[in-house]
Design an enzyme around this catalytic site. Structure first.
Site, PDB file in Angstrom:
ATOM      1  N   PHE A  16      12.492  96.293  16.210  1.00  0.00           N
ATOM      2  CA  PHE A  16      11.127  96.802  16.464  1.00  0.00           C
ATOM      3  C   PHE A  16      11.183  98.162  17.166  1.00  0.00           C
ATOM      4  O   PHE A  16      10.593  99.151  16.702  1.00  0.00           O
ATOM      5  CB  PHE A  16      10.396  95.748  17.318  1.00  0.00           C
ATOM      6  CG  PHE A  16       9.147  96.203  18.007  1.00  0.00           C
ATOM      7  CD1 PHE A  16       8.066  96.695  17.287  1.00  0.00           C
ATOM      8  CD2 PHE A  16       9.037  96.110  19.397  1.00  0.00           C
ATOM      9  CE1 PHE A  16       6.895  97.097  17.939  1.00  0.00           C
ATOM     10  CE2 PHE A  16       7.884  96.497  20.053  1.00  0.00           C
ATOM     11  CZ  PHE A  16       6.811  96.997  19.326  1.00  0.00           C
ATOM     12  N   LYS A  42      18.450  94.633   4.753  1.00  0.00           N
ATOM     13  CA  LYS A  42      17.781  95.378   5.852  1.00  0.00           C
ATOM     14  C   LYS A  42      17.931  96.873   5.645  1.00  0.00           C
ATOM     15  O   LYS A  42      16.992  97.640   5.867  1.00  0.00           O
ATOM     16  CB  LYS A  42      18.355  94.955   7.200  1.00  0.00           C
ATOM     17  CG  LYS A  42      18.105  93.480   7.453  1.00  0.00           C
ATOM     18  CD  LYS A  42      17.768  93.121   8.868  1.00  0.00           C
ATOM     19  CE  LYS A  42      17.321  91.675   8.861  1.00  0.00           C
ATOM     20  NZ  LYS A  42      16.952  91.093  10.096  1.00  0.00           N
ATOM     21  N   ASP A  63      28.021  91.348  13.312  1.00  0.00           N
ATOM     22  CA  ASP A  63      27.783  90.549  14.521  1.00  0.00           C
ATOM     23  C   ASP A  63      28.408  91.248  15.720  1.00  0.00           C
ATOM     24  O   ASP A  63      29.628  91.311  15.844  1.00  0.00           O
ATOM     25  CB  ASP A  63      28.380  89.144  14.345  1.00  0.00           C
ATOM     26  CG  ASP A  63      28.023  88.245  15.512  1.00  0.00           C
ATOM     27  OD1 ASP A  63      27.270  88.702  16.407  1.00  0.00           O
ATOM     28  OD2 ASP A  63      28.486  87.091  15.536  1.00  0.00           O
ATOM     29  N   TYR A 170      18.427  85.307  28.909  1.00  0.00           N
ATOM     30  CA  TYR A 170      18.166  86.641  28.354  1.00  0.00           C
ATOM     31  C   TYR A 170      18.237  87.697  29.464  1.00  0.00           C
ATOM     32  O   TYR A 170      18.870  88.753  29.294  1.00  0.00           O
ATOM     33  CB  TYR A 170      16.805  86.678  27.655  1.00  0.00           C
ATOM     34  CG  TYR A 170      16.405  88.086  27.278  1.00  0.00           C
ATOM     35  CD1 TYR A 170      17.045  88.747  26.223  1.00  0.00           C
ATOM     36  CD2 TYR A 170      15.437  88.782  27.994  1.00  0.00           C
ATOM     37  CE1 TYR A 170      16.714  90.061  25.899  1.00  0.00           C
ATOM     38  CE2 TYR A 170      15.100  90.090  27.669  1.00  0.00           C
ATOM     39  CZ  TYR A 170      15.740  90.716  26.628  1.00  0.00           C
ATOM     40  OH  TYR A 170      15.426  92.023  26.308  1.00  0.00           O
ATOM     41  N   LYS A 174      20.937  90.941  29.702  1.00  0.00           N
ATOM     42  CA  LYS A 174      20.635  92.373  29.772  1.00  0.00           C
ATOM     43  C   LYS A 174      21.285  93.006  30.996  1.00  0.00           C
ATOM     44  O   LYS A 174      21.759  94.136  30.943  1.00  0.00           O
ATOM     45  CB  LYS A 174      19.110  92.592  29.802  1.00  0.00           C
ATOM     46  CG  LYS A 174      18.397  92.153  28.552  1.00  0.00           C
ATOM     47  CD  LYS A 174      18.950  92.761  27.266  1.00  0.00           C
ATOM     48  CE  LYS A 174      18.707  94.243  27.132  1.00  0.00           C
ATOM     49  NZ  LYS A 174      19.259  94.786  25.868  1.00  0.00           N
ATOM     50  N   VAL A 202       7.464  95.278  25.755  1.00  0.00           N
ATOM     51  CA  VAL A 202       7.090  96.399  24.876  1.00  0.00           C
ATOM     52  C   VAL A 202       6.102  95.915  23.818  1.00  0.00           C
ATOM     53  O   VAL A 202       6.405  95.011  23.037  1.00  0.00           O
ATOM     54  CB  VAL A 202       8.338  96.992  24.189  1.00  0.00           C
ATOM     55  CG1 VAL A 202       7.945  98.216  23.369  1.00  0.00           C
ATOM     56  CG2 VAL A 202       9.403  97.361  25.231  1.00  0.00           C
TER      57      VAL A 202
HETATM   58  P1  NDP Z   1      14.279  93.070  17.872  1.00  0.00           P
HETATM   59  O1  NDP Z   1      14.570  91.623  17.852  1.00  0.00           O
HETATM   60  O2  NDP Z   1      13.241  93.602  16.973  1.00  0.00           O
HETATM   61  O3  NDP Z   1      15.627  93.908  17.625  1.00  0.00           O
HETATM   62  C1  NDP Z   1      16.882  93.433  18.006  1.00  0.00           C
HETATM   63  C2  NDP Z   1      17.913  94.152  17.175  1.00  0.00           C
HETATM   64  O4  NDP Z   1      19.230  93.701  17.544  1.00  0.00           O
HETATM   65  C3  NDP Z   1      17.772  93.866  15.673  1.00  0.00           C
HETATM   66  O5  NDP Z   1      18.132  94.993  14.946  1.00  0.00           O
HETATM   67  C4  NDP Z   1      18.793  92.737  15.453  1.00  0.00           C
HETATM   68  O6  NDP Z   1      19.258  92.661  14.112  1.00  0.00           O
HETATM   69  C5  NDP Z   1      19.903  93.213  16.392  1.00  0.00           C
HETATM   70  N1  NDP Z   1      20.800  92.127  16.773  1.00  0.00           N
HETATM   71  C6  NDP Z   1      20.524  91.053  17.559  1.00  0.00           C
HETATM   72  N2  NDP Z   1      21.609  90.254  17.666  1.00  0.00           N
HETATM   73  C7  NDP Z   1      22.600  90.835  16.938  1.00  0.00           C
HETATM   74  C8  NDP Z   1      23.943  90.499  16.649  1.00  0.00           C
HETATM   75  N3  NDP Z   1      24.510  89.404  17.151  1.00  0.00           N
HETATM   76  N4  NDP Z   1      24.668  91.319  15.842  1.00  0.00           N
HETATM   77  C9  NDP Z   1      24.104  92.441  15.313  1.00  0.00           C
HETATM   78  N5  NDP Z   1      22.824  92.825  15.572  1.00  0.00           N
HETATM   79  C10 NDP Z   1      22.079  92.040  16.361  1.00  0.00           C
HETATM   80  O7  NDP Z   1      13.929  93.395  19.379  1.00  0.00           O
HETATM   81  P2  NDP Z   1      13.424  94.715  20.131  1.00  0.00           P
HETATM   82  O8  NDP Z   1      13.309  95.859  19.231  1.00  0.00           O
HETATM   83  O9  NDP Z   1      12.260  94.299  20.912  1.00  0.00           O
HETATM   84  O10 NDP Z   1      14.651  94.918  21.129  1.00  0.00           O
HETATM   85  C11 NDP Z   1      15.570  95.999  20.991  1.00  0.00           C
HETATM   86  C12 NDP Z   1      16.290  96.168  22.297  1.00  0.00           C
HETATM   87  O11 NDP Z   1      15.351  96.412  23.335  1.00  0.00           O
HETATM   88  C13 NDP Z   1      17.113  94.952  22.743  1.00  0.00           C
HETATM   89  O12 NDP Z   1      18.278  95.428  23.371  1.00  0.00           O
HETATM   90  C14 NDP Z   1      16.201  94.283  23.775  1.00  0.00           C
HETATM   91  O13 NDP Z   1      16.911  93.517  24.699  1.00  0.00           O
HETATM   92  C15 NDP Z   1      15.579  95.520  24.416  1.00  0.00           C
HETATM   93  N6  NDP Z   1      14.324  95.270  25.119  1.00  0.00           N
HETATM   94  C16 NDP Z   1      13.202  94.877  24.419  1.00  0.00           C
HETATM   95  C17 NDP Z   1      12.008  94.684  25.094  1.00  0.00           C
HETATM   96  C18 NDP Z   1      10.746  94.253  24.389  1.00  0.00           C
HETATM   97  O14 NDP Z   1       9.788  93.873  25.062  1.00  0.00           O
HETATM   98  N7  NDP Z   1      10.684  94.321  23.051  1.00  0.00           N
HETATM   99  C19 NDP Z   1      11.910  94.851  26.571  1.00  0.00           C
HETATM  100  C20 NDP Z   1      13.154  95.278  27.185  1.00  0.00           C
HETATM  101  C21 NDP Z   1      14.296  95.490  26.479  1.00  0.00           C
HETATM  102  P3  NDP Z   1      18.438  91.797  13.023  1.00  0.00           P
HETATM  103  O15 NDP Z   1      17.201  92.586  12.678  1.00  0.00           O
HETATM  104  O16 NDP Z   1      19.383  91.699  11.873  1.00  0.00           O
HETATM  105  O17 NDP Z   1      18.122  90.483  13.652  1.00  0.00           O
END
Ligand code: NDP
Length: 346
Positions: A16, A42, A63, A170, A174, A202
């Site tokens: 996102f 994707k 992964d 979680y 982080k 967010v």
């Molecule tokens: P999303 O779930 O939309 O994005 C997470 C991303 O990480 C996706 O691209 C996902 O891939 C990838 N991912 C997760 N696990 C793995 C794995 N094991 N191997 C490879 N890729 C992986 O979440 P957000 O956009 O909201 O979050 C993005 C970042 O921002 C994260 O680090 C989150 O902790 C941080 N964050 C988010 C907040 C929020 O409120 N949204 C607040 C604070 C921090 P796939 O699409 O294939 O699942």
């Protein structure tokens, strides 16, 4: 002056937040982006949404919990990278094993991409990690208004307490992911600059309407759930936190690339203000298409929420970034209006 574009490696490009980062990087005209994704599907869908932009390409990192997950991509592309943004990390509470599903990928992923950056990206200028408010905050004191926190504060939770439930897990994931980055920067004597971006919850529209699915990403789902509630739905107090808009978060990732030394060693505590479920519902009820059809709760019960919560001082971040963050009304409305548009209800 050279007009050659600089190259950014962005992990978790399908996310996102990451999609908004890609959009801002490409829109600036200053960058090429290599995004890591888990699957060809994707990559294809992102390429399509970005109109097959020639400045956007993809690599597969299946992964991030694998220690050498990034090595192949960095062996191939490392020498041309100017910047790395590490955004991939699991953000879901729907898991079975807290350590395996949340903590290990967050920690190993950070270590893997940082080590690959040091080893293979010899021209790297800046590494930005998407951390979280969860790495800063003491979750158990979130509603203690005598607790003050700022860019220097760390979540004090130890590993064993983190295993109590997925939310604790979680938050710990982080913290440990960000700590890994700072520790490795020192231990490996990294020659590039480092910044952490630490967002609260967010909200905001998905970068593309096609990402508006029945269930949204974890943070936007808070709004989505109430946008699909009924007048009988209870507005519980399960969520009390802070909000920020995704477009402001994306910008906070791009700014350090534009003025690297200024942001070196900084944590950007990205907080727009306090909210709870009631405040979300109050905003949603100002949208004519939702009014009368969704939960009402006790309107304006949370107008004083800032005084009931821990005190966040992010003046240093605001001074560094020097732009206004969007307010709750704007971010919640924009989230909901996109949902209504996609559902043909506008
Ligand atoms: P999303 O779930 O939309 O994005 C997470 C991303 O990480 C996706 O691209 C996902 O891939 C990838 N991912 C997760 N696990 C793995 C794995 N094991 N191997 C490879 N890729 C992986 O979440 P957000 O956009 O909201 O979050 C993005 C970042 O921002 C994260 O680090 C989150 O902790 C941080 N964050 C988010 C907040 C929020 O409120 N949204 C607040 C604070 C921090 P796939 O699409 O294939 O699942």
């Amino acid at each position: 002056m050279s007009t050659e574009k600089q190259t950014v490696f962005l992990s978790g490009a399908s996310g996102f937040i990451a999609q908004h980062i890609i959009k801002q990087l490409l829109d600036s005209g200053k960058f090429k982006v290599i995004g890591s994704v888990r699957s060809e599907d994707k990559a294809n869908s992102l390429a399509k949404n970005f109109n097959k932009n020639p400045n956007l390409s993809f690599v597969y990192v299946k992964d991030i919990a694998e220690e050498t997950a990034f090595d192949e991509a960095f062996k191939e592309h490392g020498s041309k990278l100017d910047f790395v943004i590490h955004s991939a990390s699991p953000f879901t509470f729907d898991i079975t094993d807290i350590n395996k599903d949340l903590i290990i990928p967050a920690k190993v992923g950070s270590a893997g991409i940082f080590k690959a950056s040091v080893k293979y990206a010899s021209n790297l200028k800046h590494f930005v990690v998407t951390s979280s408010y969860a790495a800063i905050n003491d979750l158990l004191r979130e509603t203690d208004n005598t607790y003050h926190l700022n860019e220097n504060t760390w979540n004090p939770m130890p590993f064993d307490e983190a295993l109590a439930n997925p939310i604790f897990g979680y938050c710990y994931s982080k913290k440990v992911a960000e700590q890994t980055v700072w520790k490795l920067a020192e231990e490996l004597n990294a020659k590039f600059n480092v910044t952490a971006v630490n967002p609260v919850f967010v909200f905001g529209p998905q970068c593309f309407d096609s990402s508006v699915t029945k269930v949204l990403n974890t943070s936007c789902e808070i709004v989505n759930k109430f946008a699909h509630s009924t007048p009988e739905t209870e507005v519980d107090e399960s969520i009390k936190g802070s909000y920020i808009d995704v477009r402001d978060i994306a910008r906070a990732h791009v700014e350090p690339l534009l003025d690297s030394d200024k942001f070196n060693g900084k944590r950007l505590l990205m907080d727009g203000g306090r909210f709870g479920n009631q405040a979300i519902v109050d905003v949603l009820n100002t949208i004519p298409q939702l009014k009368g059809k969704i939960a009402v709760g006790t309107p304006h019960k949370e107008d004083d929420i800032e005084n009931q919560m821990a005190v966040i001082d992010n003046n240093a971040t605001k001074k560094l970034l020097n732009f206004e963050f969007m307010n709750l009304e704007q971010t919640v409305k924009d989230t909901a209006l996109q949902i209504l548009k996609v559902e043909g209800k506008l």
